[in-house]
Each structure stands twice: as structure tokens, then as C-alpha cells.
Design a protein around this motif. Structure first.
Motif, PDB file in Angstrom:
ATOM      1  N   ALA A   1       0.831  -1.204   0.000  1.00 51.44           N
ATOM      2  CA  ALA A   1       0.000   0.000   0.000  1.00 51.44           C
ATOM      3  C   ALA A   1       0.866   1.255   0.000  1.00 51.44           C
ATOM      4  N   VAL A   2       1.939   1.251   0.811  1.00 52.49           N
ATOM      5  CA  VAL A   2       2.861   2.403   0.825  1.00 52.49           C
ATOM      6  C   VAL A   2       3.413   2.651  -0.571  1.00 52.49           C
ATOM      7  N   ASN A   3       3.820   1.581  -1.247  1.00 53.40           N
ATOM      8  CA  ASN A   3       4.367   1.735  -2.605  1.00 53.40           C
ATOM      9  C   ASN A   3       3.307   2.278  -3.565  1.00 53.40           C
ATOM     10  N   ALA A   4       2.048   1.821  -3.420  1.00 50.76           N
ATOM     11  CA  ALA A   4       0.971   2.289  -4.302  1.00 50.76           C
ATOM     12  C   ALA A   4       0.748   3.789  -4.119  1.00 50.76           C
TER      13      ALA A   4
ATOM     14  N   LEU B   1      -0.957   7.636   2.460  1.00 51.73           N
ATOM     15  CA  LEU B   1       0.404   7.185   2.784  1.00 51.73           C
ATOM     16  C   LEU B   1       0.616   7.196   4.288  1.00 51.73           C
ATOM     17  N   GLY B   2       0.174   8.277   4.940  1.00 49.59           N
ATOM     18  CA  GLY B   2       0.307   8.343   6.395  1.00 49.59           C
ATOM     19  C   GLY B   2      -0.410   7.197   7.081  1.00 49.59           C
ATOM     20  N   SER B   3      -1.589   6.837   6.611  1.00 44.32           N
ATOM     21  CA  SER B   3      -2.348   5.733   7.206  1.00 44.32           C
ATOM     22  C   SER B   3      -1.618   4.404   7.021  1.00 44.32           C
ATOM     23  N   ALA B   4      -1.125   4.149   5.789  1.00 44.23           N
ATOM     24  CA  ALA B   4      -0.422   2.891   5.537  1.00 44.23           C
ATOM     25  C   ALA B   4       0.848   2.793   6.388  1.00 44.23           C
TER      26      ALA B   4
END
Length: 1006
Positions: A828-831, A855-858
Motif C-alpha cells: 500500500a505504501v508503494n501504491a 500514505l500516512g495511514s499505511a
């Protein structure tokens, strides 16, 4: 989630003629098989009421009756005609007719004169009627139901045709009493009605002996009919006279459909007859009067097939043809003939494409009519053939027109070698021959054979090139237009390029390269072809060239004070800028498109060109909506909404239903975006209502592509509604809507729409998976987003590519939580980081901020698996960056979600570092979120915030806060439990109960 925008009548009552058993009824001699037919007796009474003594006289009924009597006699009826009958005579005529009808097989009544409706009864009006007659209507007028009831008792088939749907001849406030002591009823405002008493005629059961009735009205129920020019026949009578002769071998129902559409065309859509029929057998007539022969016979034959085609055309498409005829000032008959030549199976499904097609063919028809004078020939046979072709086109008989012109061209080619005696004769001959080729090209283009048309225009050009400068320009221009039409319809890029080459030849005709009005018009038309090519390519070079040419044209039109062409060129420029802007991250082009649309409106005043003004308002709304997607708070959304609502003031459902539905659809998209942005459920519900309204016109049977578009957009609205309801019903309905859209939007035919539907379906599966905690739904969501990327490549569609990565990141986060696979959080971070490669704060602030928040959530959840304080710190930084754009005023829901995330990360960071220094900031973040997540509007989110605040106080208690902090923690956990219960979300309740028990035990030890 993406939305589909489309730039993209009053339906008429259909003629009801239902046949159940195929048994033939024929009058007089017949050539049909003896085993299936027999000679039957038919009687007819024809009534014409012209010379009214006390109310408005009618000039034509006497003519109608005379001509109808002759025709019915020719058809084999024992026909009697009466005119100008007072009440006593008219009743006696009808009684005598009822007696004479006994033993007959078919009774036929034709009535032309005044007729009224009151209290559910229709009345024939005798010539001696006056206002006092209304006080005892059953005696002074003639109730139709009594006549029909009497005939049904004595004759198997009764046909009554009423050319009596004229305007009320009595005072507007007149009332009718069936008898002097009966209750009064007002006279119907317009025409007769298809009712008798409380029951519709079609529901009246036939007796065992009766095979049914046919009642034909000259106009739709409650609508007045036209009487026609004095000394002629009414439109209804004229149509009957023209087409009842077709009944030899043609079923009566089909003949009446021809009559219906003949009147409709003859009156330019002002009047359409209506038939109420309950026959239980097919009805044919055998002997027919002589049919037209020669050229007229060919035209009439094709005309009848056209009328039957029109009768099957859906109301919305019929209304589009009417609108095109009205706007462009061309014959309705000819435009319908154009569609018949195309074939109903090839008719564009999308109303915008149909509108474009009709507009182009209307222009061609106008050009043909205006160039009649240019056709000069000394050959009388060619003159006859061309005149017949003109007549055929006017009657909508396009194929017959082409046949006449084929013969004319054949005659030209036969005599072509005999024309070299003198220069003057050669010139005259070449010009005349060229005109014949051009005429056939026109007819070919009307039949949508644009390739053949282009070839004939090219031949005409070659004949006049050295003789006439004006004609060579004209024919080459028409060749270019035909090549463009062919290329657009077939996707043939070679034809489109040849069209551009033809325009460049025309430009060479302009002396000294002067940049005059002709130069600007030619280049403008060339740019339209360039735009067509550019829209089918991933590169933008042709779109950029088109934009430059449109700008050059504007300079000339401004100098020449040509407002009409200036507005058209400005509109074209706005459209190409919009196409460019949709492909680019930078909103510069979209801003330019909005500016161009506003400039167009200055040259299209509402009081002079209301429909053009409405079209420009709609286009402005589309551009404003596209621009709003590049803004942090969608500042232009309210302006887009206002533009659409203005367009709806002219595009009403009654006047322009297809355009009305298109604007409703686009308005719905804007309302969804506004509703999500403002956390306004009412706006989203209004959007769903707008899409449902559009779907009343955009049916799957009539406009499948537009239907799919609005189903897709309805799914978006339902997805927005689901934000306010923790159930799954709205989500399931949205998934059904997207599935419906995908039955039309296949990847092969509609790749962009297919990708959009896949993306939105992925969003729905994402929310369903989250609410039901079903990993399978989330896997379906990820698969849908990945499918969309097969079309949304970064090079061709950078913003859509980024969107699919952002959406995939959201799904992968949820999968990480349900599958206990921390690698999902890394994916997810990469996405999200992929999405941020295209989403920039300067050009796409809102999308950039949402991606930073995601991004912060992932990162937050990833830190739960690796216990890394730096990951948590990065999470807080990403969310705080998002809050620079996602403000409370501009995006309250997104702002509150980011605040909640910051609080969670700070709370966990304190736990990792074993410190209470972050608790104050975490509590402030949770408290801030409660400004949006209220118990009334968002009960589940409110419950989560209560739970989080409970964790804050529990942590404080653990760091020495004492019993007061424990007590506060219990209070917040109790609030959370109540909130989860009210929201119907039971999954967190056991965990909340455990927390309360633990806190109470720890507090007891203090």
C-alpha cells in the motif's frame, strides 16, 4: 472514484393496433388465396359538417366527405355521404345506417366536423347546435357511445374515424348536461378523449358476435387537430385519401400507422393521430383505387415504408429529429428519410452522436436546396429526373432519389463524348455534368454512403476546376466534408488525412495567401478534422495544431465582425482545450477552456439563440467540473452547478428531452462531488434523483450507451449515500449499477468507460469488504483496480493511472488488517508513492493531499508490525502535510480523518517510546475530529473518537494520573459502546467491554 460526463423529446402516444389471430377480411374482389379469404360486405357512412349556423364554420369537412366517399366506394364499400346535418337529420342518418349495417361484415363511419368531450362522453356536433344545446346534450348533440353500442350489436367489425378533434367551438366556461336535470361537466379543453363513462374504449369487451372495433382520432387524446387550408382537405383526410388505397394486401393496422405518421410529417409534428383498437382479427381490404405510377409511384412506395419506420421510432429519438428540423430549418420528412437510409440498426446509440449526425445531414439538405438554381441543363430528361429526385428527397424517399440521379448520371455519361464542338458549349456541358455528379453525391451522403459521395464530389471538382472558381471551391469543400464524415464514422485515418489534404488544396485557391474569411472558415473546418484524429491518438500533436488553427480563425472572424462563425470557432477551441486539459496534470488548459466557453456565451445571447446559449451553458458546466477536480476544495463546483441549472431553463424535458437528460446527468455528477466535499447527504440524494430522472429518457432500449453512463453515475451517487449509512444495501445497489454499465461498456468497444466502471466497482468492493470484513471482497476490489490500469497507462492517462494506484493503496491497507499480512501495508505504501509521482501539490492539490493522507495511514499500520518509531513519525508528517490542503472548511470529512490518524499515530508513538509527551497533541487531534464526527451525523466515527479519547485518559492514568483519569477513560469507553450500538456496528463492542473491565480492575487497585 471517477465520474463519467457526457456532452452529450416529448414522446408521442403510440398508435395501438394489436392483432391476435391472422384471419383475412377482404371487401369485394380479391386475388388472395380463396382458402383464406372471402368476399365480404362493407357499408360506409361519410359525414361532413361545414356550414354551422351558430358556431364557427369549417371550410373543409364538405370536401373531406366528398373525397372520402369516392375513395371508400372505390375500395368496395356501399358508401353514403351526407353533409351539413342538423341534430334530427344526423341522428336519423345514424339510425338508418345502423339498420342498413345489419348483415354487413364491416361498418365504416367517417366524421368530419366539430366534436367535443364532456363528462367522459364524446359528442358529434350538428350544424344547428348552439350554447343552449349543451343543456340537453343527449338530445341536441350526438353521443358517440350510443352509435358504437348499436353497431356492435349488429355488425362484426366497426370502424369509426373521427376528424373532429378540433378546438372547442363553445365558450371556454361552457358546461354540458346530458339531460336538463343531470349534473354539469365542463367541455374538454382540446378535442375528443378515448374514454366512455368510467372505462377506456379499449377495455370494453366485445360480444361473441363482434370481432372488435377501431376508433381513430385525428389527433392525440385531448389535443386539437388542424383543419387545413380553406378549399383543401384536412391533414387527416388527406392522409387517409393517400394511404387507404394501400390496403390491397396491407393490413389495416399498418395502413393506419402510415396515416398517423403522414399527418405527423405534414403538420411538422404539430399533430399526430391516435387509434384505439380492439380487433380480434387482422383486417385487409382487397380492391384499391389506382395507385400512383411512374416517378410518383416509386416515391409513394418508399414513403409508405418510411412512415412505418417512423411509427416504430422511440419518442426521444423522434424528438431529436424534430429539434434538428426546427433548428436547421429543413424538412422533417427528409431528415427521417436520412435515418431510414442509414438503417435503424445502425442509428447511433449515443444521443450526442445522433445529434451530430442529424446536424451534418441537415446542413447538407440546406445546401442541396440552395443550389437548385445552379443546375442548368438543356436535356429535358435530366431535368425531369433531377426534379423527381428533389421531390423524393422532400418526401424522405432517399433511395428513390438516388435511383433517379443514377439515371441522370448515366445519361450524362452517355452523352459526354459529344461535347467538344465549341468552348462555350464545353463549359456549359461540364458545369451541368458536374452538377449532376454533385447531386448524386448529395443523395449518397444523405444515405450515409460518404465514400461514394466523396468520389462524386471529386469528379464534379475535376469537371469544373478550369471553368468556375466558385464551383471548384464548393465541390472540393464538399469532398473534404464527405471524407471527414466517412473517416469519423469508420475510424479510417487515411480518409481523415485525405480530408485535410482537400482543405489544403482549397487554401491554395485563395489569391496571394490572403488570410480572409474564406481562409479562416476553411482552416477552422480542417482543425475539426485534426481534432477528430487527435482524440483517437495517445499523442497530442494534432490536438495542439487544432487549437492553434482555431485561435488563428478567431482573429479573422473578429476582424470581419462575423459573430456567428466567431462563436462556433470559440466553442471548437474550448472543446479542444478541454480534451487537452483532461490529459494533463497542469490545470492551465482547463482554465483556458473555461475562459473560452464564457467568451462563447457573450456571442450567443439567450434572447436570440436560446438553445445555443443553453448548449454553451452546459459545455461551460463540463469545463468547470473538470477544472474543479484539479482544485483542493473544488471551488468551481458551485459554478458548474449554476451553469447546468441555467441550461435546464431552456433544455426542458418537454422541449428537448435528450438534452435535458444529458444536463441532468452532468448536474448529478457535480452534486455528488459537492455532497462528498461538504459532507452533505441531501446533495448526494439529489444527485441520485437527477440520474434517475435522466434514466427515464436514457432507456437501455433507446440509448444504451447513455443508459450505461447514467447507470455508472448513479452507482457513484449511491456510493456517496453509503458514507452516511453503515449498512450494505446502497453499496450492493451501486455494485449492480456498475455491473449494468459493464454490460454495455466492454473493453473492446469502450475502453475508457470500461476502465472507469472497473475503477468504481473496485471502490464499492473496497467499502463492502471493509464493512463486512470480507477479504474476498477486498481481493475483488484490488483485481478491479488492476484491471483498470490495463487502460489507464501512465504515459497515456497519467492522472487516471495515479488514481488507480491511490485506490489500490486504500484496498491493500484494508487487506493488511484483515489478512494479518504486513506485506500488504508495504504494498500500500508503494501504491501511494506511485500515485504521488503524478499528483503534485501545485497542479493536483486535493489528490496530492488525499494520497499523502493515505500514505500516512499505511505507514501507521506498517509501524504496528515493525514497531518502528520512525515509520510512525513519517506517518504523522504525511498527514500533517495533507492538512495543509484538506482544511476543515474545504474538506471536512477528509480533514477529520487526517486528524484522527494523527492522533492514533501520536498515541502509538508514545506507547513505543514509553512517554506521555505526545498525549496532549493526540487528544487535541481526536477532539478536533469531533467537530465533524458528531453523534447525530456520523455515529460510528463519533464512537471511534470516544474510544480513542478513552485510550488517551487510560494512558494518562497509567502514567500516574490517578482515579480521575481512570473514571474519564470509563466514561469515554461507555460512550463508544453506546455509539457503536446506535450505529449498528457490533464488532468493536466486545473489545470495548474488555477495556472497561480492565480499567475498572486497575482503578480498584489504586
Amino acid at each position: 472514484m471517477t465520474f463519467v460526463e457526457t456532452s452529450k423529446q416529448h414522446p408521442f402516444q403510440q398508435t395501438w393496433l394489436t392483432a391476435f389471430v391472422a384471419v383475412l377480411f377482404c371487401l369485394a374482389a380479391t386475388t388472395l388465396q380463396a382458402a383464406e379469404t372471402k368476399n365480404l360486405k362493407g357499408v360506409a357512412l361519410i359525414i361532413g359538417q361545414s356550414k354551422y349556423e351558430h358556431i364557427a364554420a369549417l371550410p373543409n369537412p364538405a370536401n373531406d366527405a366528398r373525397d372520402m366517399a369516392k375513395m371508400l366506394t372505390d375500395l368496395g364499400f356501399d358508401a353514403r355521404s351526407v353533409t351539413d346535418r342538423d341534430a334530427a337529420k344526423l341522428k336519423r342518418d345514424l339510425e338508418r345506417f345502423t339498420e342498413d349495417a345489419e348483415g354487413a361484415d364491416v361498418a365504416f363511419i367517417y366524421y368530419s366536423g366539430h366534436g367535443i368531450e364532456a363528462g367522459g362522453e364524446n359528442y358529434l356536433v350538428p350544424v344547428d347546435a348552439n350554447v343552449s344545446s349543451l343543456k340537453d346534450a343527449d338530445q341536441a348533440l350526438v353521443p358517440i357511445s350510443i352509435v358504437m353500442d348499436a353497431l356492435k350489436m349488429t355488425v362484426p367489425v366497426t370502424i369509426m374515424l373521427l376528424d373532429a378533434c378540433r378546438t372547442n367551438p363553445f365558450p371556454p366556461d361552457a358546461q354540458v348536461r346530458r339531460a336538463p336535470t343531470a349534473s354539469a361537466s365542463p367541455v374538454g379543453a382540446g378535442g375528443l378523449e378515448p374514454v366512455r363513462g368510467a372505462k377506456a374504449l379499449e377495455n370494453t369487451p366485445a360480444t361473441d358476435e363482434s370481432l372488435g372495433t377501431v376508433v381513430g382520432f385525428a389527433a392525440e387524446p385531448g389535443r386539437p387537430a388542424l383543419d387545413g387550408a380553406a378549399g383543401e382537405n384536412s391533414p387527416y383526410a388527406a392522409a387517409l385519401l393517400r394511404h387507404l388505397a394501400a390496403m390491397k394486401g396491407t393490413e389495416f393496422g399498418s395502413v393506419m400507422r402510415m396515416v398517423t405518421e403522414e399527418v405527423y410529417l405534414d403538420t411538422k409534428a404539430k399533430q399526430r393521430p391516435w387509434v384505439n383498437e380492439s380487433l380480434r382479427r387482422l383486417l385487409y381490404f382487397g380492391i384499391a383505387p389506382p395507385e400512383p405510377t411512374g416517378d410518383d409511384g416509386l416515391i409513394t412506395g418508399e414513403r409508405r415504408q418510411l412512415l412505418l419506420t417512423i411509427s416504430d421510432l422511440p419518442g426521444p429519438k423522434r424528438a431529436q429529429v424534430e429539434l434538428a428540423s426546427l433548428q436547421d430549418g429543413v424538412q422533417l420528412d427528409a431528415l427521417y428519410g436520412v435515418l431510414k437510409a442509414l438503417g435503424t440498426e445502425k442509428m447511433p446509440e449515443d444521443p450526442t452522436d445522433l445529434q451530430k449526425l442529424l446536424g451534418a445531414q441537415a446542413e447538407r439538405l440546406k445546401k442541396m436546396m440552395s443550389e437548385r438554381a445552379a443546375l442548368r441543363t438543356d436535356d429535358p430528361e435530366i431535368r425531369r429526373l433531377v426534379a423527381s429526385a428533389d421531390k423524393a428527397i422532400g418526401q424522405g424517399a432517399i433511395a428513390t432519389a438516388r435511383k433517379f440521379l443514377d439515371e441522370a448520371v448515366g445519361r450524362v455519361e452517355k452523352t459526354g463524348n459529344a461535347v467538344d464542338e465549341a468552348e462555350a458549349l464545353v463549359k456549359q456541358k461540364r458545369l451541368a455534368d458536374a452538377a449532376i455528379y454533385a447531386r448524386r453525391a448529395d443523395a449518397s451522403a444523405l444515405a450515409f454512403d460518404h465514400k461514394a459521395a466523396a468520389n462524386d464530389y471529386a469528379k464534379a471538382f475535376s469537371l469544373v476546376e478550369k471553368w468556375d472558381d466558385k464551383l471548384r471551391w464548393n465541390y472540393k469543400n464538399q469532398e473534404a466534408e464527405a471524407l471527414n464524415a466517412y473517416g469519423y464514422a469508420t475510424g479510417d485515418l487515411d480518409a481523415l488525412q485525405r480530408s485535410i489534404d482537400a482543405y489544403r488544396i482549397i487554401l491554395n485557391f485563395i489569391p496571394n495567401g490572403e488570410q480572409n474569411r474564406d481562409w479562416a472558415i476553411t482552416r477552422n473546418n480542417m482543425a475539426v478534422v485534426l481534432q477528430t484524429i487527435g482524440e483517437r491518438e495517445t499523442e497530442t500533436a494534432h490536438l495542439e495544431e487544432a487549437a492553434r488553427i482555431f485561435r488563428d480563425s478567431l482573429v479573422v472572424f473578429e476582424r470581419e465582425k462575423d459573430d456567428l462563425n466567431w462563436a462556433a470557432a470559440q466553442n471548437n477551441l474550448a472543446n479542444v482545450l478541454l480534451k487537452l486539459g483532461e490529459r494533463q496534470s497542469d490545470p492551465k488548459r482547463l482554465n483556458e477552456a473555461v475562459t473560452a466557453m464564457r467568451a462563447t456565451l457573450e456571442k450567443r445571447p439567450r434572447d436570440k439563440v436560446p438553445l445555443d446559449w443553453a448548449a454553451s451553458q452546459m459545455n461551460l458546466g463540463i469545463a468547470l467540473y473538470a477544472l474543479s477536480e484539479r482544485e483542493p476544495a473544488g471551488e468551481h463546483l458551485t459554478q458548474a452547478e449554476a451553469a447546468y441549472r441555467l441550461a435546464l431553463e431552456e433544455y426542458t424535458r418537454e422541449k428537448a428531452p435528450v438534452e435535458w437528460a444529458m444536463v441532468e446527468n452532468n448536474l448529478g455528477n457535480t452534486l455528488v462531488s459537492l455532497g462528498i466535499q461538504l459532507n452533505d447527504k441531501a446533495k448526494i440524494n439529489e444527485a441520485a434523483d437527477a440520474f434517475r430522472a435522466a434514466l427515464q429518457v436514457r432507456t437501455r432500449e433507446t440509448f444504451p450507451v447513455s443508459w450505461a453512463t447514467s447507470r455508472l453515475n448513479l452507482g457513484n451517487a449511491l456510493s456517496g449515500v453509503a458514507r452516511f449509512d453503515m449498512g450494505t444495501s446502497a453499496l450492493e445497489e451501486a455494485a449492480t449499477a456498475y455491473g449494468d454499465a459493464l454490460t454495455v461498456f466492454t473493453r473492446q468497444r469502450f475502453p475508457m468507460d470500461w476502465a472507469s466502471a472497473q475503477n468504481n466497482l473496485g471502490s464499492i468492493y473496497q467499502t463492502l469488504g471493509q464493512r463486512t470484513r470480507d477479504p474476498a471482497r477486498l481481493e475483488e476490489s484490488a483485481a478491479a483496480f488492476q484491471a483498470a490500469r490495463r487502460v489507464y497507462t501512465r504515459r497515456a492517462f497519467p492522472l487516471d493511472w495515479a488514481m488507480s494506484h491511490y485506490n489500490l493503496g486504500n484496498t491493500l491497507q484494508l487487506l493488511g488488517g484483515l489478512s494479518d499480512k504486513p506485506e500488504r501495508y508495504s504494498e500500500a505504501v508503494n501504491a501511494y508513492r506511485d500515485a504521488l509521482r503524478e499528483y503534485k501539490r501545485e497542479t493536483n492539490p486535493r489528490q496530492w493531499a488525499l494520497s499523502e493522507a493515505g500514505l500516512g495511514s499505511a505507514l501507521h499500520w506498517l509501524s504496528m508490525s515493525n514497531a518502528d518509531p520512525k515509520t510512525l513519525a513519517d506517518s504523522v508528517a504525511a498527514r500533517r502535510a495533507a492538512l495543509e490542503v484538506l482544511t476543515f472548511e474545504a474538506a471536512p470529512i477528509d480533514w477529520a480523518n487526517a486528524q484522527n490518524g494523527i492522533g492514533m499515530s501520536l498515541l502509538n508513538l508514545g506507547n513505543l517510546e514509553r512517554t506521555d509527551k505526545y498525549l496532549g497533541d493526540a487528544e487535541a487531534a481526536f477532539t478536533a475530529a469531533l467537530k465533524v464526527f458528531t453523534r447525530e451525523s456520523q455515529p460510528m466515527q463519533w464512537a471511534f473518537e470516544q474510544n480513542n479519547l478513552g485510550d488517551i485518559h487510560w494512558n494518562r492514568a497509567s502514567y500516574g494520573g490517578g482515579k480521575p483519569e481512570y473514571q474519564r477513560a470509563i466514561e469515554f469507553f461507555e460512550n463508544a459502546k453506546q455509539g457503536f450500538t446506535e450505529a449498528g456496528y457490533t464488532i468493536p463492542i466486545p473489545l470495548t467491554d474488555q477495556k472497561i473491565d480492565l480499567v475498572k480492575k486497575q482503578m480498584a487497585k489504586k
